[in-house]
Design a protein around this motif. Sequence first.
Motif, PDB file in Angstrom:
ATOM      1  N   UNK A  68      14.662  46.310  -3.574  1.00  0.00           N
ATOM      2  CA  UNK A  68      13.220  46.272  -3.370  1.00  0.00           C
ATOM      3  C   UNK A  68      12.877  46.066  -1.910  1.00  0.00           C
ATOM      4  N   UNK A  69      13.651  45.252  -1.213  1.00  0.00           N
ATOM      5  CA  UNK A  69      13.406  45.060   0.217  1.00  0.00           C
ATOM      6  C   UNK A  69      13.566  46.390   0.961  1.00  0.00           C
ATOM      7  N   UNK A  70      14.623  47.141   0.635  1.00  0.00           N
ATOM      8  CA  UNK A  70      14.789  48.461   1.259  1.00  0.00           C
ATOM      9  C   UNK A  70      13.599  49.351   0.934  1.00  0.00           C
ATOM     10  N   UNK A  71      13.150  49.320  -0.305  1.00  0.00           N
ATOM     11  CA  UNK A  71      12.031  50.158  -0.711  1.00  0.00           C
ATOM     12  C   UNK A  71      10.751  49.829   0.016  1.00  0.00           C
ATOM     13  N   UNK A  72      10.450  48.558   0.149  1.00  0.00           N
ATOM     14  CA  UNK A  72       9.211  48.167   0.834  1.00  0.00           C
ATOM     15  C   UNK A  72       9.300  48.522   2.315  1.00  0.00           C
ATOM     16  N   UNK A  73      10.453  48.249   2.946  1.00  0.00           N
ATOM     17  CA  UNK A  73      10.613  48.583   4.364  1.00  0.00           C
ATOM     18  C   UNK A  73      10.407  50.076   4.590  1.00  0.00           C
ATOM     19  N   UNK A  74      11.031  50.906   3.744  1.00  0.00           N
ATOM     20  CA  UNK A  74      10.882  52.360   3.874  1.00  0.00           C
ATOM     21  C   UNK A  74       9.450  52.793   3.611  1.00  0.00           C
ATOM     22  N   UNK A  75       8.826  52.196   2.609  1.00  0.00           N
ATOM     23  CA  UNK A  75       7.467  52.577   2.217  1.00  0.00           C
ATOM     24  C   UNK A  75       6.462  52.355   3.342  1.00  0.00           C
ATOM     25  N   UNK A  76       6.691  51.349   4.185  1.00  0.00           N
ATOM     26  CA  UNK A  76       5.751  51.076   5.279  1.00  0.00           C
ATOM     27  C   UNK A  76       5.652  52.230   6.269  1.00  0.00           C
ATOM     28  N   UNK A  77       6.636  53.127   6.253  1.00  0.00           N
ATOM     29  CA  UNK A  77       6.632  54.246   7.201  1.00  0.00           C
ATOM     30  C   UNK A  77       6.260  55.571   6.544  1.00  0.00           C
ATOM     31  N   UNK A  78       5.927  55.551   5.275  1.00  0.00           N
ATOM     32  CA  UNK A  78       5.615  56.779   4.560  1.00  0.00           C
ATOM     33  C   UNK A  78       4.123  57.106   4.668  1.00  0.00           C
TER      34      UNK A  78
END
Length: 157
Positions: A68-78
């Motif tokens: 989930x941490x990876x997902x949120x970090x990636x999502x901030x740049x989408x």
Amino acid sequence: MTAFEPKNPGYRAAAIAMFDGQPAMRTLGITIVLLGPGEVELAMLHSPEFTQQNGFIHAGIITAGLDNACGVAAFTLMPHKADILTVEFKTTLLAPARGTRFVFRAEVVKPGRTLTFCEARAFAEHGKTTLIATMTGTLMAMLPRVAASPEVRASRA
């Protein structure tokens, strides 16, 4: 960490809403502690309900926090209106997950239009802080599909 420029000026609100929309994170008691473009820190308190037979937090719970941490970090740049889906990850468990609090830190290594690569680390706090697991993850931006014009649809028939 490399400074990234978010594609969505409302990335914070979007990332928080995406995170808050996950019943699994509420069930695990995982919360956002820090959030920035391409990075996040999540935390969870110890709960005996999440332990395995030796009293350590189960590896699946630690992996869920890292993912989930990876997902949120990636999502901030989408971009705006994108959704996100994990397509691959590798977790390495380095030490037993024993502690009173667990922290999951992730950062984007390489953002892409469709795929984003992240790294994350899980720490256990128990009087001292111990690195207990790492993850590398690849996440996919799920972008809204644009409907083809009637002419394009006809040419495909």
